[in-house]
Write a protein that holds these residues in place. Sequence first.
Motif, short mmCIF file in Angstrom:
data_model
loop_
_atom_site.label_atom_id
_atom_site.label_comp_id
_atom_site.label_asym_id
_atom_site.label_seq_id
_atom_site.Cartn_x
_atom_site.Cartn_y
_atom_site.Cartn_z
N TYR A 105 -0.44 4.63 8.81
CA TYR A 105 -0.64 3.18 8.86
C TYR A 105 -0.05 2.65 10.16
N SER B 197 6.30 8.08 -3.23
CA SER B 197 5.92 8.72 -1.96
C SER B 197 7.12 8.94 -1.04
N THR C 212 -1.04 10.26 5.73
CA THR C 212 -1.66 8.93 5.89
C THR C 212 -0.91 8.17 6.98
N ASP D 109 0.80 -1.22 0.00
CA ASP D 109 0.00 0.00 0.00
C ASP D 109 0.84 1.28 0.00
N ILE D 110 2.18 1.14 -0.11
CA ILE D 110 3.04 2.34 -0.18
C ILE D 110 3.07 2.80 -1.64
N PRO D 111 2.54 3.98 -1.93
CA PRO D 111 2.46 4.40 -3.34
C PRO D 111 3.82 4.73 -3.94
N ASP D 112 3.92 4.51 -5.24
CA ASP D 112 5.11 4.88 -5.99
C ASP D 112 5.33 6.39 -5.86
N ARG E 67 8.64 0.52 -7.81
CA ARG E 67 8.19 1.73 -7.10
C ARG E 67 9.41 2.41 -6.50
N VAL F 179 8.82 -3.23 -0.33
CA VAL F 179 8.10 -2.40 -1.30
C VAL F 179 8.28 -3.03 -2.69
N VAL G 290 10.54 4.91 -3.65
CA VAL G 290 10.05 5.50 -2.40
C VAL G 290 11.24 6.17 -1.71
N ASP H 129 4.21 11.77 3.03
CA ASP H 129 2.96 11.17 2.55
C ASP H 129 2.43 10.08 3.47
N VAL H 130 3.33 9.20 3.92
CA VAL H 130 2.89 8.02 4.67
C VAL H 130 3.81 7.82 5.87
#
Lengths: 254, 218
Positions: free
Chosen positions: B146, B25, B144, B20-23, B45, B41, B47, B103-104
Motif C-alpha cells: 500500500y 496481519s 501486499t 484495510d489492514i486485516p486482523d 483487530r 487500526v 496487528v 503481509d502488508v
Amino acid sequence: MDGDGGSPLIWINGWFFKMIDKQVDSPAKAVADIFDGATVMIGGFGEAGSPIELIHALIDQGAQNLTVVNNNTGSGHVGLAALIENGRVAKMICSYPRTVGSKVFPELYRSGKIDLELVPQGTLAERIRAGGAGVPAFYTATSVGTPLAEGKEQRHFAGRDYVMEYGLKADFALIKSKQADRYGNLIYNKTARNFAPIMAMAAETTIVQAERMVTAGEIDPEIVVTPGIFVDRIVTVANPEQESKLVAEGRFYP
Amino acid sequence: MTADIIGWNRDEMAKRAALDIPDGSYVNLGIGIPEKVAQHVPEGREVIYHTENGLLGMGPVPASGGEDPELINAGKKAVTTIPGAAFFHHADSFAMIRGQHIDVCVLGAMQISEQGDLANWSTGEPDAIPAVGGAMDLVAGVKTIYVITQHCTTDGGPKLVESCTYPLTGKNVVDRIYTDLAVLDVTPAGFKVLELAPGVSFDYVQQRTAGKLLPAKG
C-alpha cells in the motif's frame, strides 16, 4: 586467530590445559593489526550497536584506505563519521548514507573523495550472511528493474526475475555486545543486535566490545545468539559512550 | 486550514488505509504518514508490527524520558516492545520481508505508474546522495504493498503517472494507493478509483492524474 601466550592454565584430572580466552586488555590492542586497505565490517544501525570505542581506537591506530561495511555513514563528528572525516575510509558499502546529522559523508562524496557502493538493506544483510556461510553468490528479487540491478547477472526462476548478488566477506568485524564469555559466546541488547551476528560470521577476525564479561556457562546455551566460534577477540567496555549524546554536545574525535 | 483545501488530511489518509489492514496481519510501516496507520487500526483487530532493524512486536513511542537508544525503529526513533515481542538480526529480519512472511507494507512515494511501478528513493539528480535503505526489499518481498501519498507534488504536478521518470524502487509492485483525494487500485487497465474523498469529484482527480483513471463501477 591470535596466538595468545597469556592464556591462563586450568588443572583438570592431573593435567594442565591452556584455557581458551579471547579477552584482550584494551581497544587499542584489539585493533592493533588492522592493516591499510583492509575491509572492515562495523556493526550498528545508526547508533544502536555501534562499537564506538573500537572505532575510536581504530582512528588512533591510523589504518588508512579502508573499505567499511555499515548500514549508514555515522552522524556528527564521532564514531564512524569521525573515521570517515579523518580520511581513513576509501569506500563505504552501505544502504543508507544519508541520515539526519550525517554531514561528513555527503561532503566527501560530492567532492569525489570517497567511493560508495549502494546496496539495498536486505541484500546487504544477505550478502554478509552468505559471505559468512561460504556462499559465494545468490539470487534475489530485490532491485530487479531498478538502477541497482544494472550490469548484474539475471535469471528467471518459477516465473520471476532475480539478480545475482555476491557474498560479502571482511578482514575484520568490529561489533558491540551486551555480554560475552571467554569463548566469545555473545548476547546483545534489543535492536543493537542488528548486523553484529552476521558480521561476526563474515569476518576473518571478529573483534567485540562487550559491556560485561561473564563466566562460561553463565549465558544459557539456549539463548546464545553468536556462538564463540565466530569471535576472536573481546575487550570489555563497561560504560560505552552514547553516540547521540556526543553528537548533541558537538563533540569531535579525536 | 484554509477553505480551498479539499480532501483528506494526513491523519484521515492514514485512518482510511488502516481500515484495510486485516486482523492478525504482520505489517511493516514506512517512515512519515505510513507510521500514523498504527494509531488508526480499528479496535478488535490485532496487528503485529515489524521494523526491519530487528524487532517484531513493536509498540508505541515511549513516554518522554523512557527512550532507550538501543530500542529504535527503522526511522531510528525510540519505540517500545509489546509483550510477546522478539528481537533478531538483520538477515533474519529481511528473510521475513524477502521470504514473503510480512503481509502488508505501507510506504510513501514520489511517483507511481499505471503499471504499479514505484519510485520513492531518489530523484536521480547528480548531486543527490543516493540512499535506498530497505525500500527495494520491502516492495519485492511483502505480499501486499500500500502507498500513502499526497496526490500531487508540492508544486502541483502529478505523482500518479503513465511511467515513472525517477529511478524505480520496484516494477509492478504497488497494489493500492491512498491519497488526499482518493483511494485507487492499480489494475491492468489503469488506476481504478475505489473511493473519493468528501467533496472531491472523479474529474477533479483525473485532472491531477497523468495516467488513465477508471471509475469504480464499469
